[in-house]
Enzyme design. Structure first.
Site: not given
Length: 306
Positions: A149, A239, A269
């Site tokens: 991320s 996502e 995610h």
């Protein structure tokens, strides 16, 4: 992993937790505390050893599984929208990656916003990588960078700065759902199982501070990607970040980078965090680790030392 929970059961349990903890109305210290409290539910694999460390003046953890001395290493940069997350929240994922890559994994406690906006985290990551080469003896061909991320975006930004300012290229990049354009607001959905845009947009602004949202150090998607090392990218089809990640992979390919994309129809995610709970997540970490291992230059008959 010795046991596995059904994927739908874990997903159902995670949804309310992430809605509670990733909430822009909660102060960041509260968000951080919630993630820290839940982290121990994600176990480390058998034989894992976690030792406190320091990299470039920042706290870090040094994680191995099996042999504690390895010739290869991975600098792991945790996710959390640059505002939350820590080595503790990602300890399980890092340990599974250490096992699958046969490497030492160093997780870095880089500075977070809003207390420390861009480029503090980037400066910490670059300095940590350089220290691993100068003080810990890892050759750059045996040192990869991985992250999830925001940490995935930070890994890409770190690689760019290392190449441009220090003439150093990591052996490989492992990017899990990388946030490569935090300033983007044209999302096709406002939430997935983990991320909601009200939270992520707020965090992105806190991280940017007075910076330029098109600065490649902040948003690697807007930078030059030529000269990047071999890169593997993992992303779930549902996502929020899926469109920008596909755009990033396409730009990598057009820049001549050796890039491998794996898309997941069922995983959420950064489901890799649940590698100790979900077979499919463990398999994803195994693929990531095998990729990094294959690009770090150690002959098969070389004994582990150093």
């Amino acid at each position: 992993m010795s046991f596995s929970l059904p994927l739908p059961v874990v997903a159902a349990a995670l949804r309310p937790f992430y809605r509670l903890s990733l909430n822009s109305r909660l102060p960041y210290p509260a968000q951080r505390a919630l993630l820290e409290m839940a982290a121990p539910l994600q176990q480390m694999p058998e034989g894992a050893a976690c030792r406190p460390a320091t990299l470039a003046g920042r706290p870090a953890e040094r994680i191995t599984v099996g042999a504690t001395e390895r010739r290869t290493a991975v600098l792991y940069l945790h996710g959390g929208a640059y505002t939350i997350g820590s080595p503790a929240t990602h300890r399980s994922l890092a340990a599974h990656l250490a096992r699958e890559s046969g490497s030492v994994v160093y997780t870095l406690d880089y500075r977070l916003a809003p207390e420390h906006p861009f480029p503090a985290g980037l400066e910490d990551a670059v300095a940590a990588f350089l220290e691993l080469t100068t003080e810990h003896g890892y050759e750059t061909g045996r040192l990869a960078i991985a992250g999830d991320s925001a940490g995935g975006g930070l890994a890409a930004a770190t690689a760019r700065r290392l190449i441009d300012r220090h003439g150093v290229t990591p052996a490989a990049l492992g990017l899990i759902s990388p946030w490569v354009d935090p300033g983007r607001r044209d999302t096709i959905r406002d939430r997935d199982l983990v991320v909601n845009t009200a939270w992520s947009f707020h965090a992105a602004e806190k991280y940017l501070g007075s910076g330029d949202k098109f600065d490649p150090g902040y948003a690697p998607l807007h930078g030059d990607l030529k000269g990047f090392p071999p890169t593997v990218v993992h992303v779930g089809l549902d996502e929020v970040l899926y469109p920008q990640i596909l755009e990033f992979v396409d730009k990598l390919e057009k820049s001549g980078v050796d890039v491998t994309l794996t898309e997941y129809a069922r995983l959420w995610h950064v489901a890799h965090l649940q590698a100790s709970l979900v077979r499919e997540a463990a398999d994803a970490v195994a693929e990531l680790g095998a990729y990094l291992k294959s690009h770090m230059c150690v002959q098969p008959d070389t004994s582990d030392v150093g």
